[in-house]
Design an enzyme around this catalytic site. Structure first.
Site, PDB file in Angstrom:
ATOM      1  N   LYS A  91       0.549  -1.122  -0.006  1.00  0.00           N
ATOM      2  CA  LYS A  91       0.016   0.484  -0.100  1.00  0.00           C
ATOM      3  C   LYS A  91       1.108   1.067   0.082  1.00  0.00           C
ATOM      4  O   LYS A  91       0.808   2.170  -0.638  1.00  0.00           O
ATOM      5  CB  LYS A  91      -0.641  -0.136   1.247  1.00  0.00           C
ATOM      6  CG  LYS A  91      -1.851  -0.787   1.488  1.00  0.00           C
ATOM      7  CD  LYS A  91      -2.582  -0.964   2.275  1.00  0.00           C
ATOM      8  CE  LYS A  91      -4.190  -1.798   2.575  1.00  0.00           C
ATOM      9  NZ  LYS A  91      -5.054  -2.460   3.519  1.00  0.00           N
TER      10      LYS A  91
ATOM     11  N   ASP B  22     -10.818   3.519   3.606  1.00  0.00           N
ATOM     12  CA  ASP B  22     -11.236   2.535   3.802  1.00  0.00           C
ATOM     13  C   ASP B  22     -12.597   2.241   3.763  1.00  0.00           C
ATOM     14  O   ASP B  22     -13.440   0.632   3.356  1.00  0.00           O
ATOM     15  CB  ASP B  22     -10.739   1.406   5.065  1.00  0.00           C
ATOM     16  CG  ASP B  22      -9.407   0.595   5.569  1.00  0.00           C
ATOM     17  OD1 ASP B  22      -9.985  -0.320   4.010  1.00  0.00           O
ATOM     18  OD2 ASP B  22      -9.480   0.645   6.129  1.00  0.00           O
TER      19      ASP B  22
ATOM     20  N   GLN C 171      -4.176  -1.083   9.270  1.00  0.00           N
ATOM     21  CA  GLN C 171      -4.436  -2.044   9.015  1.00  0.00           C
ATOM     22  C   GLN C 171      -5.326  -3.465  10.276  1.00  0.00           C
ATOM     23  O   GLN C 171      -4.222  -3.190  11.012  1.00  0.00           O
ATOM     24  CB  GLN C 171      -3.549  -2.708   9.272  1.00  0.00           C
ATOM     25  CG  GLN C 171      -3.018  -4.094   7.656  1.00  0.00           C
ATOM     26  CD  GLN C 171      -3.576  -4.010   6.368  1.00  0.00           C
ATOM     27  OE1 GLN C 171      -3.745  -2.753   5.894  1.00  0.00           O
ATOM     28  NE2 GLN C 171      -3.821  -5.321   5.769  1.00  0.00           N
TER      29      GLN C 171
HETATM   30  N1  GUN Z   1      -6.634  -6.254   6.498  1.00  0.00           N
HETATM   31  C1  GUN Z   1      -7.096  -7.260   4.788  1.00  0.00           C
HETATM   32  N2  GUN Z   1      -8.183  -6.230   4.485  1.00  0.00           N
HETATM   33  C2  GUN Z   1      -7.926  -4.823   4.773  1.00  0.00           C
HETATM   34  C3  GUN Z   1      -8.457  -4.067   4.047  1.00  0.00           C
HETATM   35  O1  GUN Z   1      -9.519  -3.955   3.222  1.00  0.00           O
HETATM   36  N3  GUN Z   1      -8.889  -2.748   5.203  1.00  0.00           N
HETATM   37  C4  GUN Z   1      -7.809  -2.893   5.929  1.00  0.00           C
HETATM   38  N4  GUN Z   1      -7.640  -1.836   6.648  1.00  0.00           N
HETATM   39  N5  GUN Z   1      -7.073  -4.029   6.574  1.00  0.00           N
HETATM   40  C5  GUN Z   1      -7.437  -5.739   6.229  1.00  0.00           C
END
Ligand code: GUN
Length: 299
Positions: free
Chosen positions: A53, A120, A97
Site C-alpha cells: 500500500k 477504507d 491495517q
Molecule cells: N486487512 C485485510 N483487508 C483489509 C482492508 O481492506 N483494510 C484494512 N484496514 N485492513 C485489512
C-alpha cells in the site's frame, strides 16, 4: 468462450487515472494527496499488505507515511495516533491495517477515524452513505468498489433485470458489495452460512460474488451457464505437487471446473486482489480533492 477478467489490467488503468488526478491536484494546489498507513504488530501478511500500500501510494505521487507500532501498543496510544492524523491537514487518508492484536478494540479505532479520511470506507457514516445512495460525499470500501469495476467491465453500469448473489455478509465486503449491486439496479440476494440452499441460490444468479474464505467452495454445478463469477477469496492451501511444504493461492471458487460454465470469471490471483489497492489509491485522491474543495474524480 469464457472471459477471464483481468484484474491486473483493470487495476493498472485505475492507477493511471489516480496518478493523473494526483498530478493535476499538485499543479493546481501545490499539494500532494497524503496517505497514512498504521500497522500494529508484526503479522507477516499485514506487513506485506502495508508495504505494498505504501509503495503504491508513492508510485501514484502521494505523500505516504507509514506508522509501525509495537504489538503491545495500548488502545489509548493507537487512538492518540489516529487523532493526530485526523488533525494533520497533509493527511487525506488514514488506514489502520486489520486485524489488530486481540487486546485492542478495532471497532473503536476505526470509528475514531474522521469519515472524510476513512479511505477504507469502514466508518458507519460511510456505510450509511453507501446504503442511502450518497456517492458524492461518502467513501466506499475498497474491495467491493474494485469488484464492482470488474462487474461493470462485463455488464456496464446498469444491472437492471439481473439477479446477483453475494455469498458472505461481512461489513468489510458482503454488505457494501450488495449495496453497490443494488444501487446499479441488480436484484440482490445475500447468502451466508445459515442460508438453506446456497447452490440453488447460486444457480439463479447472473452475477455470483463469492467472499466466504473457504477454498474452492463454489463448484461448477452452482454456476448458472453464462453467469459472471467474481471470486473475492484468497486462500493459501497446501500444494504437494509443487514439492514438499509448498503452497498456492486459490479463491472461494473452484476455478478449473467453474470457468467453462461461466460467461466471465475473475481468477485468483490476478482478479479482485489488485483492484483493492487501486481503489485505496482512488479513495485517497478523492479525499484529497474534497479536502481542497474541488470536484472529485470518479472511478
Ligand atoms: N486487512 C485485510 N483487508 C483489509 C482492508 O481492506 N483494510 C484494512 N484496514 N485492513 C485489512
Amino acid at each position: 468462450m469464457t472471459t477471464v477478467i483481468d484484474g491486473k489490467k483493470a487495476a493498472a488503468s485505475v492507477i493511471e487515472a489516480v496518478t493523473r488526478a494526483a498530478t493535476d491536484l499538485e499543479k493546481d494546489t501545490g499539494r500532494r494527496p497524503g496517505l497514512a498507513v498504521v500497522l500494529v504488530g508484526t503479522d507477516p501478511a499485514s506487513q506485506t499488505y502495508v508495504a505494498s500500500k505504501s509503495r503504491m501510494a508513492k508510485e501514484c505521487g502521494f505523500t505516504s507515511v507509514q506508522h509501525t507500532l509495537s504489538e503491545e501498543t495500548t488502545q489509548e496510544a493507537l487512538m492518540a495516533l489516529v487523532a493526530e492524523l485526523n488533525a494533520d491537514p497533509s493527511v487525506d487518508g488514514v488506514l489502520v491495517q486489520l486485524p489488530l492484536p486481540k487486546h485492542l478494540d478495532s471497532e473503536k479505532v476505526i470509528q475514531s477515524i474522521l469519515p472524510e479520511k476513512d479511505v477504507d470506507g469502514l466508518h458507519v457514516v460511510n456505510a450509511g452513505k453507501l446504503a442511502t445512495g450518497d456517492s458524492e460525499t461518502g467513501l466506499v470500501s475498497c474491495t467491493p468498489a474494485g469488484a464492482m469495476i470488474l462487474v461493470r467491465s462485463i455488464h456496464g453500469r446498469d444491472l437492471s433485470g439481473l439477479n446477483a448473489l453475494v455469498i458472505g455478509r461481512s461489513n468489510l465486503f458482503g454488505k457494501p458489495m450488495a449495496q453497490l449491486l443494488l444501487a446499479a439496479n441488480a436484484t440482490v440476494t445475500i447468502g451466508h452460512s445459515r442460508s438453506r440452499d446456497l447452490p440453488a441460490l447460486a444457480r439463479n444468479a447472473d452475477i455470483l460474488v463469492a467472499a466466504v474464505g473457504r477454498p474452492e467452495m463454489v463448484k461448477a454445478d452452482w454456476v448458472k451457464p453464462g453467469a459472471t463469477v467474481i471470486d473475492v477469496g484468497i486462500n493459501r492451501i497446501a500444494a504437494p505437487e509443487r514439492g514438499e511444504g509448498r503452497t498456492r493461492l486459490v479463491g472461494d471458487v473452484a476455478f478449473p471446473e467453474c470457468a467453462p460454465v461461466a460467461g466471465a470469471i475473475s481468477p485468483v490471483p490476478g482478479g479482485v486482489g489488485p483492484m483493492t489497492i487501486a481503489m485505496l489509491m482512488a479513495n485517497t485522491v478523492i479525499a484529497a480533492y474534497r479536502a481542497e474543495g474541488k470536484p472529485a474524480p470518479k472511478f
